[in-house]
Design a protein around this motif. Structure first.
Motif, PDB file in Angstrom:
ATOM      1  N   ALA A 284       0.890  -0.868  -0.362  1.00 26.14           N
ATOM      2  CA  ALA A 284       0.130  -0.381   0.015  1.00 26.14           C
ATOM      3  C   ALA A 284       0.662   1.259  -0.057  1.00 26.14           C
ATOM      4  O   ALA A 284       1.881   0.811   0.030  1.00 26.14           O
ATOM      5  CB  ALA A 284      -1.076   0.057   0.735  1.00 26.14           C
ATOM      6  N   SER A 296      -3.996   4.655  -0.522  1.00 28.75           N
ATOM      7  CA  SER A 296      -4.198   3.844  -1.882  1.00 28.75           C
ATOM      8  C   SER A 296      -3.111   2.621  -1.490  1.00 28.75           C
ATOM      9  O   SER A 296      -2.253   1.970  -1.281  1.00 28.75           O
ATOM     10  CB  SER A 296      -3.724   4.515  -2.829  1.00 28.75           C
ATOM     11  N   ASP A 297      -3.792   0.996  -2.417  1.00 27.72           N
ATOM     12  CA  ASP A 297      -3.626  -0.183  -2.471  1.00 27.72           C
ATOM     13  C   ASP A 297      -2.320  -0.852  -4.255  1.00 27.72           C
ATOM     14  O   ASP A 297      -2.952   0.266  -4.459  1.00 27.72           O
ATOM     15  CB  ASP A 297      -4.673  -1.590  -2.818  1.00 27.72           C
ATOM     16  N   CYS A 298      -1.295  -1.616  -3.260  1.00 27.80           N
ATOM     17  CA  CYS A 298      -1.015  -1.266  -4.532  1.00 27.80           C
ATOM     18  C   CYS A 298      -1.018  -2.542  -5.305  1.00 27.80           C
ATOM     19  O   CYS A 298       0.184  -2.983  -6.059  1.00 27.80           O
ATOM     20  CB  CYS A 298       0.631  -1.212  -4.134  1.00 27.80           C
ATOM     21  N   LEU A 317     -10.162  -1.336  -0.209  1.00 25.52           N
ATOM     22  CA  LEU A 317      -9.715  -0.388  -1.566  1.00 25.52           C
ATOM     23  C   LEU A 317      -9.962  -1.290  -3.294  1.00 25.52           C
ATOM     24  O   LEU A 317      -9.216  -2.094  -2.943  1.00 25.52           O
ATOM     25  CB  LEU A 317      -8.337   0.199  -1.427  1.00 25.52           C
ATOM     26  N   GLU A 320      -6.223   1.402  -7.807  1.00 24.79           N
ATOM     27  CA  GLU A 320      -6.301   3.217  -8.432  1.00 24.79           C
ATOM     28  C   GLU A 320      -7.074   3.749  -7.330  1.00 24.79           C
ATOM     29  O   GLU A 320      -7.189   4.659  -7.727  1.00 24.79           O
ATOM     30  CB  GLU A 320      -5.822   2.721  -9.460  1.00 24.79           C
ATOM     31  N   GLN A 321      -8.311   2.731  -6.434  1.00 21.66           N
ATOM     32  CA  GLN A 321      -9.014   4.035  -5.879  1.00 21.66           C
ATOM     33  C   GLN A 321      -7.885   4.246  -4.777  1.00 21.66           C
ATOM     34  O   GLN A 321      -7.362   3.552  -3.915  1.00 21.66           O
ATOM     35  CB  GLN A 321      -9.617   3.455  -5.142  1.00 21.66           C
ATOM     36  N   ARG A 322      -8.166   5.727  -4.286  1.00 24.41           N
ATOM     37  CA  ARG A 322      -7.361   6.153  -3.054  1.00 24.41           C
ATOM     38  C   ARG A 322      -8.612   7.029  -2.184  1.00 24.41           C
ATOM     39  O   ARG A 322      -9.182   7.777  -2.456  1.00 24.41           O
ATOM     40  CB  ARG A 322      -6.328   7.260  -3.679  1.00 24.41           C
TER      41      ARG A 322
END
Length: 346
Positions: A284, A296-298, A317, A320-322
């Motif tokens: 993340a 955000s998740d990576c 998440l 690409e969701q922030r």
């Protein structure tokens, strides 16, 4: 530091403060309180060292006392436990660290070395007589301020915090409040952002209600916005008690050093591991954008979850969701958790 090394000033009111052998118990009353529960809590604190017995304190207080704070000796330092609507402000560094039991169903925090004051209760704008120094007994109070004996008892400046909704189930341990050492090579330059200055000249978020450094009320009417170096926005407090100041971005994972932002010096690596290898090497990312803190998740396998204050469930998440973190927001990276503690509640 021991309790004998601090002075305790009080302001009279409807609550109580009890100065015990190794602890200070503060109950900032607001409405009716079960006297039986108060007696049980006092008796529990009188049994001896309270460090490591927080579950016993909770059991003694429940259900009649919902808001209280305990300052106790934890090894060679002081620790603070906060429950319910009790407010604590620890000053002496930048920014002022403010705690409220509603943020996490109870906080256990070690007071950083070199603190200037530790304030509990409603002390906003009220001076405390420098001659006062409670050494034993139980007295009525509205607020309490602790300060090292080598420092004068100042006028409390930190404002009370507003209560936030009950938070999720992540247990937060006692932070060290000292971020891990970071090589100079990965310390990016401090960006400039638009903000406003308090009457004492401290630089703040344009939406701040109180100064994050001195605690005075911010009056926004006709205040011109200026550009300046962005200060520390708060702390990430992990479930093992470590704390990392938010003065730059972070990449979290079991081996985050390979992320491009870390390699380029735009972010610090924050190594987080758990049994079963459930945390991805790059799991993340925490990003600072103007005055906001975003998570955000990576592309992790086991996901990144957020519990926002006032929420009813964990939100996983998407790609690409922030998500913007608010005061008391909690995050799970697979099986590990941390909480966001802002420098200044808006």
């Amino acid at each position: 530091m021991k309790l004998d090394d601090v002075r305790i000033g009080v302001r009279s009111g409807d609550g109580i403060v009890a100065r015990l052998a190794d602890a200070v118990l503060v109950l900032p009353f607001d409405g009716e309180v079960d006297q039986g529960a108060v007696d049980r809590l006092l008796a529990e604190c009188r049994k001896g060292p309270v460090a490591g017995r927080l579950d016993d304190l909770r059991a003694a207080a429940d259900p009649g006392v919902t808001s209280y704070a305990v300052v106790a000796e934890v090894g060679d330092r002081l620790g603070v436990f906060v429950a319910g609507d009790a407010d604590v402000a620890i000053a002496g560094g930048e920014p002022v660290l403010r705690l409220n039991g509603r943020d996490a169903g109870g906080w256990s925090v070690r007071v950083p070395d070199g603190f200037a004051t530790l304030e509990i209760g409603g002390l906003d704008g009220v001076s405390v007589d420098s001659r006062l120094d409670l050494r034993s007994g139980v007295v009525p109070v509205a607020g309490v301020v602790l300060a090292p004996t080598t420092a004068p008892m100042p006028v409390p400046a930190a404002p009370p915090m507003s209560a936030s909704a009950p938070a999720g189930p992540v247990a937060v341990a006692a932070p060290t409040l000292a971020p891990a050492p970071v090589p100079a090579a990965v310390r990016p330059g401090i960006p400039e952002v638009w903000g406003i200055r308090c009457k004492k000249g401290h630089f703040n978020d344009p939406e701040a209600r109180y100064c994050g450094i001195c605690g005075i009320h911010m009056v926004q009417d006709k205040v011109a916005r200026v550009k300046g170096p962005r200060p520390v926005l708060g702390f990430l407090i992990l479930d093992d008690g470590t704390s990392y100041k938010l003065d730059t971005d972070y990449v979290l994972g079991s081996d985050p050093t390979g992320h491009e932002a870390v390699a380029a010096g735009r972010a610090r690596p924050l190594v987080v591991r758990a049994e079963g290898d459930v945390i991805s090497p790059v799991h993340a990312r925490v990003e600072l954008e103007d005055w906001d803190v975003l998570i955000s998740d990576c592309g992790s396998v086991y996901g990144t979850y957020v519990w926002s204050p006032g929420g009813t469930e964990w939100e996983r998440l998407g790609p690409e969701q922030r998500v913007k973190l608010g005061a008391g927001s909690q995050v799970l990276v697979a099986q590990r958790g941390f909480m966001f503690q802002p420098a200044n509640k808006r």
